[in-house]
Write a protein that holds these residues in place. Structure first.
Motif, short mmCIF file in Angstrom:
data_model
loop_
_atom_site.label_atom_id
_atom_site.label_comp_id
_atom_site.label_asym_id
_atom_site.label_seq_id
_atom_site.Cartn_x
_atom_site.Cartn_y
_atom_site.Cartn_z
N PRO A 31 -9.71 71.49 -51.12
CA PRO A 31 -8.74 71.20 -52.34
C PRO A 31 -7.41 71.85 -51.87
O PRO A 31 -7.38 72.37 -50.67
CB PRO A 31 -9.18 72.15 -53.46
N PRO A 32 -6.20 71.48 -52.50
CA PRO A 32 -5.09 72.01 -52.03
C PRO A 32 -4.97 73.22 -52.05
O PRO A 32 -5.54 74.28 -52.77
CB PRO A 32 -4.12 71.37 -53.34
N MET A 33 -4.20 73.85 -50.94
CA MET A 33 -3.88 75.41 -50.89
C MET A 33 -3.16 75.82 -52.12
O MET A 33 -2.14 75.27 -52.31
CB MET A 33 -3.35 75.78 -49.49
N ILE A 34 -3.45 77.08 -52.53
CA ILE A 34 -2.70 77.66 -53.49
C ILE A 34 -1.97 78.63 -53.15
O ILE A 34 -2.62 79.59 -52.56
CB ILE A 34 -3.59 78.00 -54.98
N PRO A 105 6.68 63.80 -61.91
CA PRO A 105 5.78 62.49 -61.96
C PRO A 105 5.59 62.07 -60.40
O PRO A 105 4.47 61.68 -59.99
CB PRO A 105 6.76 61.71 -62.37
N PHE A 106 6.57 62.18 -59.36
CA PHE A 106 6.55 61.83 -58.02
C PHE A 106 5.45 62.71 -57.64
O PHE A 106 4.48 62.16 -56.80
CB PHE A 106 7.92 62.10 -57.40
N TYR A 107 5.51 64.01 -57.82
CA TYR A 107 4.43 64.92 -57.07
C TYR A 107 3.26 64.83 -57.63
O TYR A 107 2.06 64.93 -57.25
CB TYR A 107 5.01 66.34 -57.04
N GLU A 108 3.05 64.43 -58.89
CA GLU A 108 1.87 64.24 -59.62
C GLU A 108 1.20 63.23 -59.20
O GLU A 108 -0.25 63.35 -58.61
CB GLU A 108 2.05 64.16 -61.04
N ARG A 109 1.85 61.96 -58.84
CA ARG A 109 1.14 60.94 -58.05
C ARG A 109 0.54 61.24 -56.78
O ARG A 109 -0.52 60.82 -56.45
CB ARG A 109 2.10 59.98 -58.13
N LYS A 110 1.32 62.01 -56.25
CA LYS A 110 0.92 62.27 -54.77
C LYS A 110 -0.39 63.32 -54.86
O LYS A 110 -1.52 63.05 -54.02
CB LYS A 110 1.92 63.14 -53.78
N LEU A 111 -0.30 64.27 -55.90
CA LEU A 111 -1.56 65.26 -56.06
C LEU A 111 -2.80 64.23 -56.50
O LEU A 111 -3.92 64.68 -56.09
CB LEU A 111 -1.19 66.13 -57.12
N ILE A 112 -2.77 63.38 -57.26
CA ILE A 112 -3.73 62.39 -57.85
C ILE A 112 -4.31 61.65 -56.53
O ILE A 112 -5.29 61.72 -56.39
CB ILE A 112 -3.13 61.59 -58.86
N ASP A 113 -3.28 61.16 -55.81
CA ASP A 113 -3.68 60.43 -54.62
C ASP A 113 -4.60 61.29 -53.60
O ASP A 113 -5.63 60.95 -53.01
CB ASP A 113 -2.66 59.74 -53.74
N ARG A 116 -8.13 62.07 -55.03
CA ARG A 116 -9.02 60.89 -55.04
C ARG A 116 -9.46 60.88 -53.59
O ARG A 116 -10.41 60.41 -53.53
CB ARG A 116 -7.91 59.60 -55.28
N ALA A 117 -8.61 61.05 -52.40
CA ALA A 117 -9.05 60.97 -51.38
C ALA A 117 -10.23 62.41 -51.13
O ALA A 117 -11.16 61.91 -50.33
CB ALA A 117 -7.96 61.08 -50.53
N TRP A 118 -9.94 63.44 -51.58
CA TRP A 118 -10.74 64.65 -51.45
C TRP A 118 -12.13 64.17 -51.94
O TRP A 118 -13.11 64.59 -51.44
CB TRP A 118 -9.98 65.81 -51.90
#
Length: 121
Positions: A31-34, A105-113, A116-118
């Motif tokens: 998952p993304p690093m926090i 919203p721009f970063y939210e779309r990137k996070l969702i992408d 989905r890939a993860w």
């Protein structure tokens, strides 16, 4: 399309199968690093809107609001998203459980992408 490409399956399916293999190789492993107070954590659990870090050894307490960054690599594009979170629960057994507000919203779309890939969706 020539008769030979009809017999062999054509060039499109071979190219498509090659690109799907490349997408699978680029699938994120974590998952993304926090990043909280300049300390990097890999969340044990991560979902859109919440995460759990265990073990957590920082200074946050229950019901505290905090700023953090989510860092991930989407393809060859490094993404660093500033977020605002709220500590839902904090103790040694559960670790740090937090909710966070959706990023822009721009970063939210990137996070969702990325998610989905993860998850392989």
């Amino acid at each position: 399309m020539s008769w030979l490409s009809k017999i062999t399956g054509g060039g499109k399916s071979a190219a498509a199968s090659g690109s799907s293999g490349a997408a699978q190789r680029e699938r994120p492993a974590a998952p993304p690093m926090i990043v909280i107070d300049h300390h990097e954590y890999t969340p044990e659990e991560f979902a859109l809107g919440s995460f759990r870090i265990r073990p957590y050894d920082g200074d946050l307490i229950a019901k505290q609001q905090f700023d953090f960054h989510m860092v991930f690599d989407l393809g060859n594009d490094p993404v660093n998203v500033s977020c605002r979170g709220l500590v839902v629960k904090m103790n040694e057994q559960t670790g740090l459980v937090a909710r966070y507000q959706s990023p822009q919203p721009f970063y939210e779309r990137k996070l969702i992408d990325y998610i989905r890939a993860w998850k392989g969706v």
